[in-house]
Design a protein around this motif. Structure first.
Motif, PDB file in Angstrom:
ATOM      1  N   ASN A  76       0.788  -1.232   0.000  1.00 47.91           N
ATOM      2  CA  ASN A  76       0.000   0.000   0.000  1.00 47.91           C
ATOM      3  C   ASN A  76       0.820   1.282   0.000  1.00 47.91           C
ATOM      4  N   ASN A 131      -5.945   4.212  -4.589  1.00 49.68           N
ATOM      5  CA  ASN A 131      -6.989   3.207  -4.388  1.00 49.68           C
ATOM      6  C   ASN A 131      -6.632   2.182  -3.326  1.00 49.68           C
ATOM      7  N   THR A 132      -5.946   2.635  -2.259  1.00 43.63           N
ATOM      8  CA  THR A 132      -5.629   1.752  -1.143  1.00 43.63           C
ATOM      9  C   THR A 132      -6.192   2.309   0.149  1.00 43.63           C
ATOM     10  N   GLU A 133      -6.327   1.415   1.124  1.00 44.94           N
ATOM     11  CA  GLU A 133      -6.751   1.768   2.472  1.00 44.94           C
ATOM     12  C   GLU A 133      -5.783   1.081   3.438  1.00 44.94           C
ATOM     13  N   THR A 134      -5.268   1.847   4.411  1.00 39.12           N
ATOM     14  CA  THR A 134      -4.328   1.300   5.374  1.00 39.12           C
ATOM     15  C   THR A 134      -4.784   1.661   6.780  1.00 39.12           C
ATOM     16  N   GLY A 138      -7.118  12.180  -0.778  1.00 38.25           N
ATOM     17  CA  GLY A 138      -7.591  11.012  -0.047  1.00 38.25           C
ATOM     18  C   GLY A 138      -8.335  11.462   1.185  1.00 38.25           C
ATOM     19  N   GLU A 139      -8.317  10.592   2.197  1.00 39.81           N
ATOM     20  CA  GLU A 139      -9.009  10.919   3.442  1.00 39.81           C
ATOM     21  C   GLU A 139      -8.415  10.118   4.585  1.00 39.81           C
ATOM     22  N   GLU A 162      -9.810   8.582   8.328  1.00 41.26           N
ATOM     23  CA  GLU A 162     -11.011   8.302   9.114  1.00 41.26           C
ATOM     24  C   GLU A 162     -10.592   7.761  10.468  1.00 41.26           C
ATOM     25  N   TYR A 177      -7.880   5.039   9.578  1.00 38.83           N
ATOM     26  CA  TYR A 177      -7.699   4.520   8.226  1.00 38.83           C
ATOM     27  C   TYR A 177      -7.205   5.668   7.364  1.00 38.83           C
ATOM     28  N   ARG A 188      -6.744   6.596   3.414  1.00 38.39           N
ATOM     29  CA  ARG A 188      -7.159   6.163   2.079  1.00 38.39           C
ATOM     30  C   ARG A 188      -6.663   7.147   1.026  1.00 38.39           C
ATOM     31  N   TYR A 229      -7.204   8.213  -2.933  1.00 36.38           N
ATOM     32  CA  TYR A 229      -8.196   8.073  -4.004  1.00 36.38           C
ATOM     33  C   TYR A 229      -7.525   7.615  -5.289  1.00 36.38           C
TER      34      TYR A 229
END
Length: 126
Positions: free
Chosen positions: A22, A47-50, A68-69, A71, A96, A98, A100
Motif C-alpha cells: 500500500n 486506491n488503497t486503504e491502510t 484522499g481521506e 477516518e 484509516y 485512504r 483516491y
C-alpha cells in the motif's frame, strides 16, 4: 550538517515498502541521525486503504500531492486530504488512511524518531 537526496535514499535501507504493497516510505532522517525526530516522504498508493495506529509515536503529516481521506476509528470522523492539508495525530489516533485515484505524497515527522525499518503490525501499529 546532514544532507540527503531522494536518489540516495531510494534503493537503500532508508526506503521501506509496506508488506501489503500500500505504501513506500523514504526515511530521510531516522533515530540514528540524532535529531530528536524523524522525517519521511511517504507515498500512499492510489486506491488503497491502510489501518494505522502509532501507539508509541506522535506524527504530523503534510500532503504535497494527491487526494484522499483519514477516518478515525474511535468515532468515524472523516477528514479530506489534499495538497496543503496538514494533520497531526496528537492523541495516538487509530485511523484509516485512504488514497483516491492518485497516489498521496506526504511529508511525515515522527516523535520519537523512527528507527527506520518499521512497518505496520496487524493492528496497524509500529
Amino acid at each position: 550538517m546532514i544532507v540527503r537526496t531522494r536518489g540516495e535514499v531510494e534503493g537503500s535501507s532508508r526506503e521501506v515498502f509496506a508488506e501489503n504493497g500500500n505504501w513506500v516510505s523514504k526515511r530521510f532522517l531516522r533515530e540514528e541521525d540524532n535529531m530528536g525526530f524523524s522525517l519521511n516522504e511517504t507515498i500512499i498508493y492510489a486506491n488503497t486503504e491502510t489501518l494505522i495506529w502509532y501507539k508509541n509515536h506522535l506524527e504530523a503529516v503534510y500532503c504535497v500531492d494527491g487526494e484522499g481521506e483519514i477516518e478515525t476509528t474511535e468515532d468515524g470522523t472523516v477528514y479530506p486530504i489534499k495538497p496543503g492539508t496538514m494533520y497531526a495525530l496528537n492523541k495516538n489516533d487509530r485511523h484509516y488512511l485512504r488514497a483516491y485515484n492518485k497516489d498521496l505524497r506526504l511529508l511525515c515527522v515522527f516523535n520519537p524518531p523512527l528507527v527506520g525499518d518499521e512497518v505496520h503490525d496487524e493492528d496497524g501499529s509500529y
